[in-house]
Design a protein around this motif. Sequence first.
Motif, PDB file in Angstrom:
ATOM      1  N   THR A 130       0.986  -1.296  -0.044  1.00  0.00           N
ATOM      2  CA  THR A 130       0.083   0.018   0.023  1.00  0.00           C
ATOM      3  C   THR A 130       0.957   1.291   0.068  1.00  0.00           C
ATOM      4  O   THR A 130       2.152   1.276   0.313  1.00  0.00           O
ATOM      5  N   ASP A 131       0.233   2.399  -0.267  1.00  0.00           N
ATOM      6  CA  ASP A 131       1.235   3.527  -0.412  1.00  0.00           C
ATOM      7  C   ASP A 131       1.627   3.926   0.905  1.00  0.00           C
ATOM      8  O   ASP A 131       2.647   4.617   1.116  1.00  0.00           O
ATOM      9  N   SER A 132       1.124   3.376   1.981  1.00  0.00           N
ATOM     10  CA  SER A 132       1.437   3.948   3.440  1.00  0.00           C
ATOM     11  C   SER A 132       2.855   3.343   3.658  1.00  0.00           C
ATOM     12  O   SER A 132       3.613   3.400   4.793  1.00  0.00           O
ATOM     13  N   GLU A 133       3.042   2.270   2.776  1.00  0.00           N
ATOM     14  CA  GLU A 133       4.489   1.510   3.080  1.00  0.00           C
ATOM     15  C   GLU A 133       5.547   1.925   2.302  1.00  0.00           C
ATOM     16  O   GLU A 133       6.755   1.346   2.509  1.00  0.00           O
ATOM     17  N   ILE A 134       5.308   3.120   1.652  1.00  0.00           N
ATOM     18  CA  ILE A 134       6.730   3.514   0.837  1.00  0.00           C
ATOM     19  C   ILE A 134       7.514   4.370   1.750  1.00  0.00           C
ATOM     20  O   ILE A 134       7.275   4.892   2.761  1.00  0.00           O
ATOM     21  N   PHE A 135       8.800   3.760   1.682  1.00  0.00           N
ATOM     22  CA  PHE A 135       9.873   3.835   2.478  1.00  0.00           C
ATOM     23  C   PHE A 135      10.706   5.103   1.941  1.00  0.00           C
ATOM     24  O   PHE A 135      11.590   5.720   2.399  1.00  0.00           O
ATOM     25  N   GLY A 147       5.218   9.844   0.379  1.00  0.00           N
ATOM     26  CA  GLY A 147       4.619   9.087   1.380  1.00  0.00           C
ATOM     27  C   GLY A 147       3.221   8.542   1.008  1.00  0.00           C
ATOM     28  O   GLY A 147       2.780   8.521  -0.021  1.00  0.00           O
ATOM     29  N   GLU A 148       2.498   8.406   2.147  1.00  0.00           N
ATOM     30  CA  GLU A 148       1.130   7.838   1.882  1.00  0.00           C
ATOM     31  C   GLU A 148       0.282   9.057   1.346  1.00  0.00           C
ATOM     32  O   GLU A 148       0.056  10.279   1.617  1.00  0.00           O
ATOM     33  N   ALA A 149      -0.428   8.775   0.395  1.00  0.00           N
ATOM     34  CA  ALA A 149      -1.007   9.790  -0.591  1.00  0.00           C
ATOM     35  C   ALA A 149      -2.033  10.821   0.178  1.00  0.00           C
ATOM     36  O   ALA A 149      -2.087  11.886  -0.137  1.00  0.00           O
ATOM     37  N   ALA A 150      -2.974  10.241   1.262  1.00  0.00           N
ATOM     38  CA  ALA A 150      -3.735  10.803   2.024  1.00  0.00           C
ATOM     39  C   ALA A 150      -3.164  11.948   3.052  1.00  0.00           C
ATOM     40  O   ALA A 150      -3.786  12.819   3.184  1.00  0.00           O
TER      41      ALA A 150
END
Length: 231
Positions: A130-135, A147-150
């Motif tokens: 998920t986009d929340s896991e981008i490091f 980072g997380e899109a939201a």
Amino acid sequence: MGKKISVKIIAASIILSLCILVSSCGERSGSHQNVIPLKTGNYWIYEGKYNGRPVTMKITESETHKRGTLTFALLKGFPGDMLSGEDWEPSSWGLLVTGDQHYYKFNFPKTDSVKKAFLDSRNVLTGLFTDSEIFMEALYDTGQTFGEAAQLTREDGSYYWRVTDKHAFDASSIRELKLIGPFDRFTITNKTLADDIMIDMVPGIGIVRYRYSHHGTPAELDLKLMEAGLR
């Protein structure tokens, strides 16, 4: 005479175009390097202080798999592991890297399910992250965010990664490093209500410094890369 002048003008134009192209490539060369070099057997050793006490830790890469434009790596040990207390243990974690250099980080046991899917040739590899896991992602310049899109639209600049600094980096003090520069060092920050994380990244080498500061319970961690065995 006129033809000679025309030929000279054309030649000069070609040379100028080539110079511009080479200059442009040079400026963006960092973007073509793997931010975190991933090969089985790679390791990074860090030394520093946690709440004033000398500490050391190691990241090791045990497996690397490629499939199309994707790379999947299994690693052990991460700077943030030390924050769990005196009896901390190195965590098992994974990185899934897309062809355009987006790095998605996840911990055990999700590493097992991702590896299973990755090695199954019949699996079309949907829903791995998920986009929340981008490091991390390919780094270019200050002001870059990911980072997380939201969270990226937040006006307080919190809860996503931001490139806050870029400078030349001297890697001569890192033991066992065989790479020759020049190198760029990018500082990326992630701020929340509870804590701040600052990571210095050098494309081609990886994390060269990791800093953590908690706003409540005292927790200050500062680690620097001292040795890197990169294949």
